[in-house]
Design a protein around this motif. Structure first.
Motif, mmCIF file in Angstrom:
data_model
loop_
_atom_site.group_PDB
_atom_site.id
_atom_site.type_symbol
_atom_site.label_atom_id
_atom_site.label_comp_id
_atom_site.label_asym_id
_atom_site.label_seq_id
_atom_site.Cartn_x
_atom_site.Cartn_y
_atom_site.Cartn_z
ATOM 1 N N UNK A 5 0.841 -1.188 0.000
ATOM 2 C CA UNK A 5 0.000 0.000 0.000
ATOM 3 C C UNK A 5 0.878 1.240 0.000
ATOM 4 N N UNK A 6 0.506 2.187 -0.863
ATOM 5 C CA UNK A 6 1.175 3.477 -0.922
ATOM 6 C C UNK A 6 0.069 4.528 -0.913
ATOM 7 N N UNK A 7 0.243 5.560 -0.138
ATOM 8 C CA UNK A 7 -0.753 6.627 -0.114
ATOM 9 C C UNK A 7 -0.722 7.367 -1.446
ATOM 10 N N UNK A 87 9.471 1.256 -5.767
ATOM 11 C CA UNK A 87 10.266 0.792 -4.639
ATOM 12 C C UNK A 87 10.570 1.957 -3.710
ATOM 13 N N UNK A 88 10.901 3.117 -4.298
ATOM 14 C CA UNK A 88 11.079 4.354 -3.549
ATOM 15 C C UNK A 88 9.992 5.322 -4.035
ATOM 16 N N UNK A 89 8.859 5.418 -3.321
ATOM 17 C CA UNK A 89 7.754 6.274 -3.772
ATOM 18 C C UNK A 89 8.133 7.741 -3.925
ATOM 19 N N UNK A 91 10.776 8.689 -5.426
ATOM 20 C CA UNK A 91 11.466 8.771 -6.714
ATOM 21 C C UNK A 91 10.957 7.680 -7.653
ATOM 22 N N UNK A 92 9.710 7.810 -8.141
ATOM 23 C CA UNK A 92 9.171 6.799 -9.050
ATOM 24 C C UNK A 92 9.998 6.733 -10.336
ATOM 25 N N UNK A 93 10.205 5.526 -10.824
ATOM 26 C CA UNK A 93 11.027 5.315 -12.020
ATOM 27 C C UNK A 93 10.344 4.378 -12.988
ATOM 28 N N UNK A 94 10.446 4.732 -14.263
ATOM 29 C CA UNK A 94 9.929 3.851 -15.303
ATOM 30 C C UNK A 94 10.850 2.650 -15.446
#
Length: 109
Positions: A5-7, A87-89, A91-94
């Motif tokens: 879960x991510x806000x 994995x690091x919300x 710093x979202x990465x494609x």
């Protein structure tokens, strides 16, 4: 498969980098689908066109842009949930390049 879960409100506005580290755009809108009692993310929208959808101003915004002379509007992408590494919300990465994404595009009819 583990669920996570991510806000969602913390993702909106985050800069997304492509797999080469280049800025791809900011997360402006999210499409989700209800599955049972949970909502599951289907895709993320990034870019200027996505802002219009987020503000529910899609139709009127496009009419204004067309009136001002824009015949083809392209400034955004659809990212499927499988194409985004959260994995690091912060710093979202494609997991791909911009060329692999579906463009949000509309043309004057």
């Amino acid at each position: 498969m583990a669920t996570r879960e991510i806000h969602l409100e913390l993702l909106l506005g985050k800069q997304v980098l492509d797999s080469t580290g280049k800025p791809a755009g900011r997360i402006e809108e999210v499409h989700a689908e209800q599955q049972g009692e949970e909502w599951v993310i289907q895709e993320y929208l990034i870019g200027t066109t996505a802002v219009l959808e987020r503000l529910s101003a899609w139709a009127i915004g496009l009419r204004i842009l067309h009136f001002l002379g824009a015949h083809k509007i392209h400034s955004g992408y659809t990212i499927s949930w499988e194409q985004l590494d959260l994995t690091d919300p912060e710093k979202p990465r494609l997991l791909c390049t911009l060329d692999d994404l579906k463009a949000l595009e509309t043309s004057k009819k």
